[in-house]
Design a protein around this motif. Structure first.
Motif, PDB file in Angstrom:
ATOM      1  N   PHE B 122      59.013 -30.504  90.820  1.00  0.00           N
ATOM      2  CA  PHE B 122      59.330 -29.144  90.360  1.00  0.00           C
ATOM      3  C   PHE B 122      60.840 -28.940  90.301  1.00  0.00           C
ATOM      4  O   PHE B 122      61.377 -28.392  89.346  1.00  0.00           O
ATOM      5  CB  PHE B 122      58.710 -28.097  91.294  1.00  0.00           C
ATOM      6  CG  PHE B 122      57.226 -27.909  91.098  1.00  0.00           C
ATOM      7  CD1 PHE B 122      56.590 -28.421  89.966  1.00  0.00           C
ATOM      8  CD2 PHE B 122      56.469 -27.210  92.024  1.00  0.00           C
ATOM      9  CE1 PHE B 122      55.228 -28.244  89.776  1.00  0.00           C
ATOM     10  CE2 PHE B 122      55.102 -27.023  91.845  1.00  0.00           C
ATOM     11  CZ  PHE B 122      54.487 -27.548  90.719  1.00  0.00           C
ATOM     12  N   ILE B 123      61.499 -29.388  91.358  1.00  0.00           N
ATOM     13  CA  ILE B 123      62.953 -29.218  91.399  1.00  0.00           C
ATOM     14  C   ILE B 123      63.581 -29.900  90.189  1.00  0.00           C
ATOM     15  O   ILE B 123      64.415 -29.323  89.487  1.00  0.00           O
ATOM     16  CB  ILE B 123      63.532 -29.809  92.714  1.00  0.00           C
ATOM     17  CG1 ILE B 123      62.971 -29.046  93.921  1.00  0.00           C
ATOM     18  CG2 ILE B 123      65.051 -29.763  92.704  1.00  0.00           C
ATOM     19  CD1 ILE B 123      63.383 -29.605  95.262  1.00  0.00           C
ATOM     20  N   GLN B 124      63.140 -31.112  89.906  1.00  0.00           N
ATOM     21  CA  GLN B 124      63.704 -31.841  88.774  1.00  0.00           C
ATOM     22  C   GLN B 124      63.384 -31.165  87.450  1.00  0.00           C
ATOM     23  O   GLN B 124      64.234 -31.072  86.561  1.00  0.00           O
ATOM     24  CB  GLN B 124      63.185 -33.277  88.778  1.00  0.00           C
ATOM     25  CG  GLN B 124      63.684 -34.029  90.006  1.00  0.00           C
ATOM     26  CD  GLN B 124      63.248 -35.477  90.020  1.00  0.00           C
ATOM     27  OE1 GLN B 124      62.112 -35.785  89.694  1.00  0.00           O
ATOM     28  NE2 GLN B 124      64.159 -36.365  90.394  1.00  0.00           N
ATOM     29  N   THR B 125      62.133 -30.676  87.347  1.00  0.00           N
ATOM     30  CA  THR B 125      61.737 -29.994  86.112  1.00  0.00           C
ATOM     31  C   THR B 125      62.634 -28.777  85.855  1.00  0.00           C
ATOM     32  O   THR B 125      63.109 -28.566  84.736  1.00  0.00           O
ATOM     33  CB  THR B 125      60.270 -29.533  86.210  1.00  0.00           C
ATOM     34  OG1 THR B 125      59.475 -30.666  86.529  1.00  0.00           O
ATOM     35  CG2 THR B 125      59.803 -28.912  84.921  1.00  0.00           C
ATOM     36  N   PHE B 126      62.865 -28.020  86.912  1.00  0.00           N
ATOM     37  CA  PHE B 126      63.701 -26.829  86.724  1.00  0.00           C
ATOM     38  C   PHE B 126      65.130 -27.194  86.368  1.00  0.00           C
ATOM     39  O   PHE B 126      65.772 -26.514  85.565  1.00  0.00           O
ATOM     40  CB  PHE B 126      63.667 -25.951  87.993  1.00  0.00           C
ATOM     41  CG  PHE B 126      62.376 -25.208  88.129  1.00  0.00           C
ATOM     42  CD1 PHE B 126      61.914 -24.403  87.079  1.00  0.00           C
ATOM     43  CD2 PHE B 126      61.601 -25.307  89.270  1.00  0.00           C
ATOM     44  CE1 PHE B 126      60.715 -23.722  87.188  1.00  0.00           C
ATOM     45  CE2 PHE B 126      60.393 -24.640  89.391  1.00  0.00           C
ATOM     46  CZ  PHE B 126      59.939 -23.846  88.345  1.00  0.00           C
ATOM     47  N   ILE B 127      65.612 -28.255  86.949  1.00  0.00           N
ATOM     48  CA  ILE B 127      66.977 -28.681  86.611  1.00  0.00           C
ATOM     49  C   ILE B 127      67.069 -29.044  85.130  1.00  0.00           C
ATOM     50  O   ILE B 127      67.996 -28.651  84.427  1.00  0.00           O
ATOM     51  CB  ILE B 127      67.408 -29.886  87.472  1.00  0.00           C
ATOM     52  CG1 ILE B 127      67.571 -29.437  88.914  1.00  0.00           C
ATOM     53  CG2 ILE B 127      68.711 -30.481  86.958  1.00  0.00           C
ATOM     54  CD1 ILE B 127      67.966 -30.547  89.848  1.00  0.00           C
ATOM     55  N   ILE B 128      66.073 -29.790  84.648  1.00  0.00           N
ATOM     56  CA  ILE B 128      66.110 -30.206  83.246  1.00  0.00           C
ATOM     57  C   ILE B 128      66.018 -28.991  82.321  1.00  0.00           C
ATOM     58  O   ILE B 128      66.771 -28.850  81.367  1.00  0.00           O
ATOM     59  CB  ILE B 128      64.973 -31.202  82.923  1.00  0.00           C
ATOM     60  CG1 ILE B 128      65.148 -32.448  83.778  1.00  0.00           C
ATOM     61  CG2 ILE B 128      64.971 -31.553  81.448  1.00  0.00           C
ATOM     62  CD1 ILE B 128      64.058 -33.468  83.600  1.00  0.00           C
ATOM     63  N   ILE B 129      65.082 -28.094  82.637  1.00  0.00           N
ATOM     64  CA  ILE B 129      64.935 -26.922  81.779  1.00  0.00           C
ATOM     65  C   ILE B 129      66.218 -26.092  81.799  1.00  0.00           C
ATOM     66  O   ILE B 129      66.746 -25.683  80.755  1.00  0.00           O
ATOM     67  CB  ILE B 129      63.721 -26.068  82.202  1.00  0.00           C
ATOM     68  CG1 ILE B 129      62.433 -26.867  81.972  1.00  0.00           C
ATOM     69  CG2 ILE B 129      63.678 -24.762  81.411  1.00  0.00           C
ATOM     70  CD1 ILE B 129      61.170 -26.145  82.404  1.00  0.00           C
ATOM     71  N   GLY B 130      66.751 -25.901  83.017  1.00  0.00           N
ATOM     72  CA  GLY B 130      67.966 -25.094  83.155  1.00  0.00           C
ATOM     73  C   GLY B 130      69.143 -25.714  82.421  1.00  0.00           C
ATOM     74  O   GLY B 130      69.784 -25.069  81.580  1.00  0.00           O
ATOM     75  N   PHE B 131      69.376 -26.972  82.715  1.00  0.00           N
ATOM     76  CA  PHE B 131      70.501 -27.654  82.091  1.00  0.00           C
ATOM     77  C   PHE B 131      70.284 -27.789  80.582  1.00  0.00           C
ATOM     78  O   PHE B 131      71.204 -27.631  79.783  1.00  0.00           O
ATOM     79  CB  PHE B 131      70.699 -29.027  82.738  1.00  0.00           C
ATOM     80  CG  PHE B 131      71.888 -29.775  82.225  1.00  0.00           C
ATOM     81  CD1 PHE B 131      73.178 -29.360  82.529  1.00  0.00           C
ATOM     82  CD2 PHE B 131      71.727 -30.908  81.420  1.00  0.00           C
ATOM     83  CE1 PHE B 131      74.287 -30.046  82.052  1.00  0.00           C
ATOM     84  CE2 PHE B 131      72.833 -31.607  80.940  1.00  0.00           C
ATOM     85  CZ  PHE B 131      74.117 -31.173  81.257  1.00  0.00           C
ATOM     86  N   GLY B 132      69.032 -28.027  80.213  1.00  0.00           N
ATOM     87  CA  GLY B 132      68.697 -28.164  78.797  1.00  0.00           C
ATOM     88  C   GLY B 132      69.008 -26.891  78.023  1.00  0.00           C
ATOM     89  O   GLY B 132      69.591 -26.933  76.939  1.00  0.00           O
ATOM     90  N   LYS B 133      68.601 -25.756  78.603  1.00  0.00           N
ATOM     91  CA  LYS B 133      68.887 -24.487  77.932  1.00  0.00           C
ATOM     92  C   LYS B 133      70.399 -24.328  77.759  1.00  0.00           C
ATOM     93  O   LYS B 133      70.878 -23.823  76.737  1.00  0.00           O
ATOM     94  CB  LYS B 133      68.351 -23.295  78.752  1.00  0.00           C
ATOM     95  CG  LYS B 133      66.839 -23.190  78.857  1.00  0.00           C
ATOM     96  CD  LYS B 133      66.160 -22.857  77.544  1.00  0.00           C
ATOM     97  CE  LYS B 133      66.440 -21.429  77.067  1.00  0.00           C
ATOM     98  NZ  LYS B 133      65.752 -21.189  75.753  1.00  0.00           N
ATOM     99  N   LEU B 134      71.135 -24.807  78.727  1.00  0.00           N
ATOM    100  CA  LEU B 134      72.587 -24.692  78.719  1.00  0.00           C
ATOM    101  C   LEU B 134      73.200 -25.474  77.559  1.00  0.00           C
ATOM    102  O   LEU B 134      74.174 -25.030  76.945  1.00  0.00           O
ATOM    103  CB  LEU B 134      73.121 -25.240  80.052  1.00  0.00           C
ATOM    104  CG  LEU B 134      74.318 -24.541  80.672  1.00  0.00           C
ATOM    105  CD1 LEU B 134      73.958 -23.124  81.059  1.00  0.00           C
ATOM    106  CD2 LEU B 134      74.777 -25.320  81.904  1.00  0.00           C
ATOM    107  N   ILE B 135      72.633 -26.641  77.256  1.00  0.00           N
ATOM    108  CA  ILE B 135      73.201 -27.449  76.174  1.00  0.00           C
ATOM    109  C   ILE B 135      72.435 -27.268  74.868  1.00  0.00           C
ATOM    110  O   ILE B 135      72.535 -28.088  73.961  1.00  0.00           O
ATOM    111  CB  ILE B 135      73.271 -28.946  76.552  1.00  0.00           C
ATOM    112  CG1 ILE B 135      71.863 -29.504  76.838  1.00  0.00           C
ATOM    113  CG2 ILE B 135      74.172 -29.174  77.757  1.00  0.00           C
ATOM    114  CD1 ILE B 135      71.842 -31.012  76.968  1.00  0.00           C
ATOM    115  N   GLY B 136      71.638 -26.215  74.795  1.00  0.00           N
ATOM    116  CA  GLY B 136      71.074 -25.854  73.501  1.00  0.00           C
ATOM    117  C   GLY B 136      69.661 -26.300  73.215  1.00  0.00           C
ATOM    118  O   GLY B 136      69.247 -26.417  72.057  1.00  0.00           O
TER     119      GLY B 136
END
Ligand SMILES: Nc1ncnc2c1ncn2[C@@H]1O[C@H](COP(=O)(O)OP(=O)(O)OP(=O)(O)O)[C@@H](O)[C@H]1O
Ligand SMILES: [Mg+2]
Lengths: 329, 277
Positions: B122-136
């Motif tokens: 879950f932690i990793q999933t949230f990081i990817i979604i969060g960071f992903g949203k950040l880079i578009g």
């Protein structure tokens, strides 16, 4: 229950064709320290592993704290604490975390866990190490932590498989002090050892075990008394012949040949027997270089009953001098 | 009802946060995937496919967003597939002894480890979604708040089932095998086909039929498709391929993953009950 915390009847266990435990029966009474004394490979760990339900019982009967080991392993597990032969602490967790984990897997309530950890750290003198990682403890401290862990759930019986193996005598004696303290608090202790002194000085009763069989059981004094009051040690110019001569004497019960000396078990008062023995041997033209009389030690008991010395393992206590010192107090 | 698995979970999480290097790398790894692989690939893919005509009226999704779902799947795959390795060391250094000698049922040991893996996933999933949203990355584009929450819950559920499946698999191997090298090579061997015969990182429309068929049953495909269903919607086109996800598709993903996890659970139970001390 009949005051027996452990009851074992006709226990047998084989690994393939090797019979590691061969028709063993014994009982351990409430509140005593009971030892299995035996050399490497005698079957000590196998018995412990069966009693602690880690190994399936193959044949025979065993009850621990009133529960059948084969049928009610869960209740047995809830009644016991274990200190394994091999060190098994989580090195990446602190002293108190190791205890905390143990309390948790046994579903101890939080408050009780905390209180018990404090008590046990005090008992094992590890208070100052509470937040130290287990890997940073000395060998003796690690063992003490395991001891504390084994006591975490206030078990009816504590099993210890060679708890002091490899430690120097000071560390070992300190461990004995802790075990006596635990006994005073009412915990029954079952331990295995291949150290004579450990069995001798710590235990209320001892079973000598060899090749999977219990050879004899009793308290230290009883066992020694069966060998008579005194033992004679002789060193001669020809031990082999001297032994034969001695065996033919009526006053001599048995003779064992050690590497250097003869160990002579006698049935009568040593003051009468000794001159007779010496005369007889000299008469055959054999020189006597050393004569020694001593009270039977656990070592002697072991040799007498098993027919061999407890030599295996890394025992540093082997030199003869130390052995005698151990008994003289 | 017993809750002993919580003790196992507690220990796993304690150690997860204790080993700063492991913690750090497991948090930074997904970001690296996205940042390097994701941005590099999506730029070139988008250039290459910019000439492919898209169907009129179908929302177009860029490659980064398509791949983002796959990166979640990949990252979770690797951490759960290798997540059982600790068990092998625990067994090797007889750390398991204490637990195996306690009244804790073996199932609880497996469950505790599984749930700790899910937490990490879950932690990793949230990081990817969060960071992903950040880079578009276009996850949850045009969703209402309620839709977004539902989508996230859906993704979490899929990730959880998937992670449990692979942790059970990896745990069964770890508890059976004696040496780290053997474990390493088996896992690498396993991860190759999983990785390549899936639509995690690229569409499989042009795969040979046999691979396409295999890929349909690959848990990695099931998860990637499931995440896309929740994150990108049911109807979009990417690189000229038109994707329509129906309720049957998402149900298939769920059922497939649940089936996979249950199978692996029984494998793990079988191996664990065999463990002797
Ligand atoms: N898992 C096993 N598989 C096969 N043989 C075994 C196994 N465990 C023990 N044995 C054998 O059974 C016999 C008794 O072993 P056990 O470990 O009970 O002895 P022990 O008295 O504890 O010895 P030590 O003092 O060395 O710990 C030995 O001959 C040993 O080689
Ligand atoms: Mg042993």
């Amino acid at each position: 229950m009949t005051g027996n915390v452990i009851e074992v009847n006709n226990l047998e266990h084989s690994y393939g064709s090797l019979k590691a435990v061969d028709n063993i029966s014994f009982t351990v009474k409430q509140g005593e320290i009971f030892s299995f004394l035996g050399p490497n490979g005698a079957g000590k760990s196998t018995v412990i592993n069966i009693l602690t339900t880690l190994k399936k019982l193959q044949k025979g009967e065993a009850r621990v704290n009133g529960y059948d080991v084969a049928k009610d392993s869960k209740s047995v597990r809830r009644s016991i604490g274990i200190v394994f032969q091999m060190l098994c602490l989580d090195h990446e967790m602190t002293v108190s975390e190791n205890l905390e984990y143990h309390g948790r897997i046994y579903s101890m309530p939080k408050k009780e866990r905390k209180e018990r950890i404090d008590e046990l750290l005090k008992l094992t003198d590890l208070e100052s190490k509470r937040n130290t990682l287990a890997k940073d403890l000395s060998g003796g401290m690690k063992r003490r932590l395991e001891l504390a862990r084994g006591l975490m759930t206030r078990p009816a019986v504590l099993f210890l498989d060679e708890p002091t193996v490899g430690f120097d005598i000071q560390t070992r004696m300190r461990m004995w002090e802790y075990l006596r303290e635990i006994k005073r608090e009412g915990t029954t202790i079952f331990l295995t050892t291949h150290y004579m002194e450990e069995a001798d000085q710590l235990s209320d009763r001892i079973s000598i075990i060899d090749h999977g069989k219990i050879i004899v059981t009793g308290n230290s004094d009883e066992l020694k008394n069966t060998l008579g009051k005194d033992l004679i040690y002789l060193e001669t110019s020809n031990n082999k012949t001297a032994a034969e001569i001695l065996r033919s004497l009526r006053s001599v019960k048995s003779v064992t040949e050690d590497t250097k000396s003869l160990r002579i078990l006698i049935g009568e008062d040593v003051t009468h027997v000794l001159p007779q023995i010496m005369e007889k041997i000299r008469g055959e033209g054999i020189d006597i270089t050393t004569v020694n009389i001593k009270k039977p030690s656990m070592d002697d008991v072991f040799v007498h009953y098993t027919g061999h010395e407890l030599r295996e393992g890394d025992d540093k206590e082997k030199p003869q001098g130390k052995e005698t010192a151990g008994v003289s107090e | 009802m017993n809750f002993e698995f919580r003790a196992i979970y507690w220990r796993e999480m304690l150690k997860f946060f204790r080993f700063k290097s492991v913690l750090f790398s497991s948090l930074i790894q997904p970001v690296m995937w996205l940042a390097f692989f994701g941005l590099a690939m999506s730029d070139s893919f988008d250039k290459l496919t910019s000439l492919v005509p898209n169907e009129a009226g179908v929302p177009v999704v860029d490659y980064l967003s398509y791949m983002g779902a796959g990166i979640i799947a990949m990252d979770v795959l690797f951490s759960s597939l290798f997540g059982g390795t600790t068990l092998m060391f625990d067994k090797k250094f007889s750390l398991l002894r204490e637990t195996l000698a306690s009244p804790v049922p073996r199932f609880h040991i497996i469950l505790g480890i599984g749930l700790s893996g899910v937490t990490k996933a879950f932690i990793q999933t949230f990081i990817i979604i969060g960071f992903g949203k950040l880079i578009g990355m276009d996850f949850f584009e045009g969703f209402t708040l309620a839709q977004t929450i539902t989508a996230i819950l859906g993704i979490m559920l899929l990730v959880a089932v998937f992670t449990l499946g692979f942790l059970f698999l990896s745990g069964s191997i770890a508890i059976t095998i004696e040496n780290p090298e053997g474990m390493q090579s088996i896992l690498t061997l396993l991860s190759m086909p999983l990785f390549f015969i899936s639509n995690a990182l690229y569409p499989i429309e042009s795969f040979p039929d046999i691979l396409k068929l295999l890929s349909m049953f690959n848990p990695l495909t099931l998860l990637a498709d499931g995440i896309r269903y929740f994150a990108l919607g049911t109807n979009f086109s990417v690189m000229g391929n038109h994707y329509v996800y129906t309720t049957a598709d998402i149900a298939f993903s769920f059922m497939g993953l649940i089936f996979f996890a249950l199978t692996m659970l029984s494998a793990a139970m079988w191996r664990f009950n065999k463990v002797d001390i």
